[in-house]
Design a protein around this motif. Structure first.
Motif, PDB file in Angstrom:
ATOM      1  N   MET A   1     122.137  69.391  91.717  1.00 50.23           N
ATOM      2  CA  MET A   1     121.758  69.319  90.314  1.00 50.23           C
ATOM      3  C   MET A   1     122.727  68.442  89.531  1.00 50.23           C
ATOM      4  O   MET A   1     122.301  67.652  88.691  1.00 50.23           O
ATOM      5  CB  MET A   1     121.712  70.720  89.710  1.00 50.23           C
ATOM      6  N   LYS A   2     124.013  68.560  89.798  1.00 46.89           N
ATOM      7  CA  LYS A   2     124.992  67.769  89.068  1.00 46.89           C
ATOM      8  C   LYS A   2     124.733  66.274  89.265  1.00 46.89           C
ATOM      9  O   LYS A   2     124.845  65.486  88.334  1.00 46.89           O
ATOM     10  CB  LYS A   2     126.395  68.146  89.523  1.00 46.89           C
ATOM     11  N   ARG A   3     124.364  65.881  90.479  1.00 40.77           N
ATOM     12  CA  ARG A   3     124.082  64.479  90.772  1.00 40.77           C
ATOM     13  C   ARG A   3     122.926  63.979  89.897  1.00 40.77           C
ATOM     14  O   ARG A   3     122.989  62.888  89.343  1.00 40.77           O
ATOM     15  CB  ARG A   3     123.754  64.315  92.255  1.00 40.77           C
ATOM     16  N   LEU A   4     121.877  64.783  89.745  1.00 41.41           N
ATOM     17  CA  LEU A   4     120.723  64.392  88.928  1.00 41.41           C
ATOM     18  C   LEU A   4     121.109  64.284  87.449  1.00 41.41           C
ATOM     19  O   LEU A   4     120.698  63.356  86.757  1.00 41.41           O
ATOM     20  CB  LEU A   4     119.578  65.386  89.108  1.00 41.41           C
ATOM     21  N   THR A  91     133.951  57.653  85.287  1.00 42.42           N
ATOM     22  CA  THR A  91     134.513  59.007  85.255  1.00 42.42           C
ATOM     23  C   THR A  91     133.455  60.035  85.618  1.00 42.42           C
ATOM     24  O   THR A  91     133.715  60.953  86.415  1.00 42.42           O
ATOM     25  CB  THR A  91     135.110  59.305  83.870  1.00 42.42           C
ATOM     26  N   LEU A  92     132.272  59.901  85.052  1.00 40.38           N
ATOM     27  CA  LEU A  92     131.198  60.857  85.358  1.00 40.38           C
ATOM     28  C   LEU A  92     130.869  60.858  86.846  1.00 40.38           C
ATOM     29  O   LEU A  92     130.660  61.929  87.439  1.00 40.38           O
ATOM     30  CB  LEU A  92     129.962  60.551  84.526  1.00 40.38           C
ATOM     31  N   LEU A  93     130.829  59.704  87.451  1.00 41.97           N
ATOM     32  CA  LEU A  93     130.544  59.633  88.886  1.00 41.97           C
ATOM     33  C   LEU A  93     131.605  60.361  89.702  1.00 41.97           C
ATOM     34  O   LEU A  93     131.300  60.941  90.755  1.00 41.97           O
ATOM     35  CB  LEU A  93     130.427  58.177  89.342  1.00 41.97           C
ATOM     36  N   SER A  94     132.832  60.391  89.215  1.00 41.75           N
ATOM     37  CA  SER A  94     133.901  61.090  89.942  1.00 41.75           C
ATOM     38  C   SER A  94     133.718  62.604  89.927  1.00 41.75           C
ATOM     39  O   SER A  94     134.353  63.317  90.707  1.00 41.75           O
ATOM     40  CB  SER A  94     135.273  60.714  89.368  1.00 41.75           C
ATOM     41  N   ILE A  96     130.874  64.183  90.616  1.00 41.85           N
ATOM     42  CA  ILE A  96     129.761  64.608  91.480  1.00 41.85           C
ATOM     43  C   ILE A  96     130.209  65.595  92.545  1.00 41.85           C
ATOM     44  O   ILE A  96     129.531  66.592  92.793  1.00 41.85           O
ATOM     45  CB  ILE A  96     129.031  63.385  92.084  1.00 41.85           C
ATOM     46  N   ASP A  97     131.335  65.355  93.179  1.00 38.01           N
ATOM     47  CA  ASP A  97     131.776  66.228  94.274  1.00 38.01           C
ATOM     48  C   ASP A  97     132.849  67.227  93.870  1.00 38.01           C
ATOM     49  O   ASP A  97     133.478  67.848  94.719  1.00 38.01           O
ATOM     50  CB  ASP A  97     132.262  65.367  95.448  1.00 38.01           C
TER      51      ASP A  97
END
Length: 169
Positions: A1-4, A91-94, A96-97
């Motif tokens: 969900m976070k990825r979406l 930053t947001l992409l960081s 995801i995990d």
């Protein structure tokens, strides 16, 4: 969900970049329209402030949406705003995990004083994305009244708005 959620935010931020590259600086800064006399730049800055509050408060688990920086450079300098968007997206992409199985304390002023409530990272990011779409709608209003037509599919519309009901930009 976070990825979406992050993908959706980055899509909306890419729309802001598309907008900023398609208008001139005078349009970006124009605050001539009532009743609020706000510019496109001030709305972009405001949405970026919201994300900056989230990022700035994550480490301390204390996001204060009333403690916005209000960096006027982002309101007046399109290039600075675009670079800020690119940094924000990175930053947001960081995130995801990153483990987000905890509650985050979020403070805001609801009109009768500050209140702190619990969010998850996903819920505050989803809130920020909706907040951004809301301001994009206002930007669409400003552009319309300035007589400027910019076509960015879905810009300023909630994704649940039926496509045949969408008009304008």
């Amino acid at each position: 969900m976070k990825r979406l959620i992050i993908s959706s935010i980055n899509h909306n931020l890419n729309n802001a970049v598309a907008l900023l590259t398609s208008i001139d600086s005078k349009t970006y800064c124009d605050a001539s329209l009532g009743p609020y006399y706000s510019s496109i730049g001030s709305h972009i800055r405001h949405t970026l402030d919201f994300f900056d509050c989230i990022i700035g408060g994550l480490d301390s688990n204390d996001i204060d949406l009333t403690a916005r920086k209000r960096d006027e450079t982002l309101s007046t300098d399109k290039k600075a705003a675009i670079q800020h968007i690119y940094n924000l997206q990175e930053t947001l992409l960081s995130y995801i995990d990153v483990n987000t199985d905890y509650l985050i304390h979020v403070t805001d002023n609801m009109g009768q004083g500050k209140v702190t409530v619990n969010y998850t990272l996903e819920s505050i990011l989803a809130h920020a994305n909706s907040h951004t779409v809301h301001h994009y709608a206002t930007i669409g209003y400003i552009l319309n009244h300035l007589g400027i037509e910019v076509k960015i599919p879905g810009f300023g519309y909630n994704p649940t708005t039926p496509i045949n009901k969408r008009e304008g930009i």
